[in-house]
Design an enzyme around this catalytic site. Sequence first.
Site, PDB file in Angstrom:
ATOM      1  N   SER A 171     -48.822  88.480  48.401  1.00 24.10           N
ATOM      2  CA  SER A 171     -48.353  87.534  47.722  1.00 24.10           C
ATOM      3  C   SER A 171     -49.273  86.622  47.970  1.00 24.10           C
ATOM      4  CB  SER A 171     -46.950  86.409  48.110  1.00 24.10           C
ATOM      5  OG  SER A 171     -46.827  86.188  46.954  1.00 24.10           O
ATOM      6  N   TYR A 185     -51.522  83.702  37.517  1.00 20.07           N
ATOM      7  CA  TYR A 185     -51.784  84.701  39.122  1.00 20.07           C
ATOM      8  C   TYR A 185     -50.482  84.017  39.651  1.00 20.07           C
ATOM      9  CZ  TYR A 185     -53.667  84.995  43.552  1.00 20.07           C
ATOM     10  OH  TYR A 185     -54.063  85.398  44.347  1.00 20.07           O
ATOM     11  N   LYS A 189     -47.210  86.153  41.388  1.00 16.56           N
ATOM     12  CA  LYS A 189     -47.037  85.830  43.205  1.00 16.56           C
ATOM     13  C   LYS A 189     -45.614  85.174  43.212  1.00 16.56           C
ATOM     14  CE  LYS A 189     -50.884  87.591  44.485  1.00 16.56           C
ATOM     15  NZ  LYS A 189     -51.199  89.456  45.433  1.00 16.56           N
TER      16      LYS A 189
END
Length: 331
Positions: A171, A185, A189
């Site tokens: 992650s 993004y 994650k």
Amino acid sequence: MFLVMLAPVVIIVVFAIVASRPARLRLRGAHVLITGGSSGIGLEIAKECARQGGFITLAARSKSKLEEAKLEVEPHLQGGGERQCVMILPLDVSAPYDEIEAGIRGIEEKLGPVDVLINSAGISYAKAFEDTPVEKFEELMKVNYLGSVNCTQVVLPGMKQRKKGRIVFISSQAGQTSVFGYSAYSATKFALRGLAETLQMEVKPHNIAVTISFPPDTDTPGFRAEDKPEETNLIAETSGLFAADVVAKGVVRDMVKGEYMSIYGLDGFMLGHMTAGMAPCNSTLSALFQVLLMSPLRIVGLAYLKSFDGIVLKCMQKREKAKAATSAKND
């Protein structure tokens, strides 16, 4: 006085309820499949696993980069016997599931079933939300999240049947706290964290351990190539830049031990323990830190967020001032 008397009780309770770790994994002779293995953290993980006797499969989209990566990893092979080797698997983790399954099954026929899956493949994009094309949100989710889902779906049934295995998700600290410019993004994650927490609960009875890694900014080709907003760069400077091999060694260390969470540096320590919430924990020491430090760390976290808000505001004012000056000049 009361707190002094309470401390032993807290320690005893935590020791009693924290889940035990699975048996330590021996990498010697284990088949380790690493997506995103042609560069960055994935490549450094491959080198570390090779040093510990692992049989390595590097998976990535570019065959030419994989061939270069293979040459980098091979000198690190040791402790795995004459059959220890490095193989490459040209694979796009955002491809349809059938293609991913066929690729992994083909490599398993040569090296045996996957014992360790490192989901390291990922891409980044850093722009303000309104400057991020809708297509980018979909692209990042396909690679960073669904790519990990699909690869895990392929190898998990075999691990459950053999009653052993390790699954690792890479992650990011941007998967623990929000960062300006990472709306596309960070979402992927954070999604990996939800997946890892659920999967850990499901596979634990089968002697399979899940590790989720939260690296800070790491010196990789992908990171260096990013064109990030000024706000993102200024916020990133507060936590520094880590070498890829340092992060990789941490990932392998925690994965071998069966640790659920893998964190790095002082900021990583703070974020890991402050954001633990209902996440699994199989380390008594980590659990004690979380119990004792979560409240004071929350204060530190709020101070960080206030400073980040200040950075964003100053950058906005700077742009508006420059825009006004340009407009006045043109008039």
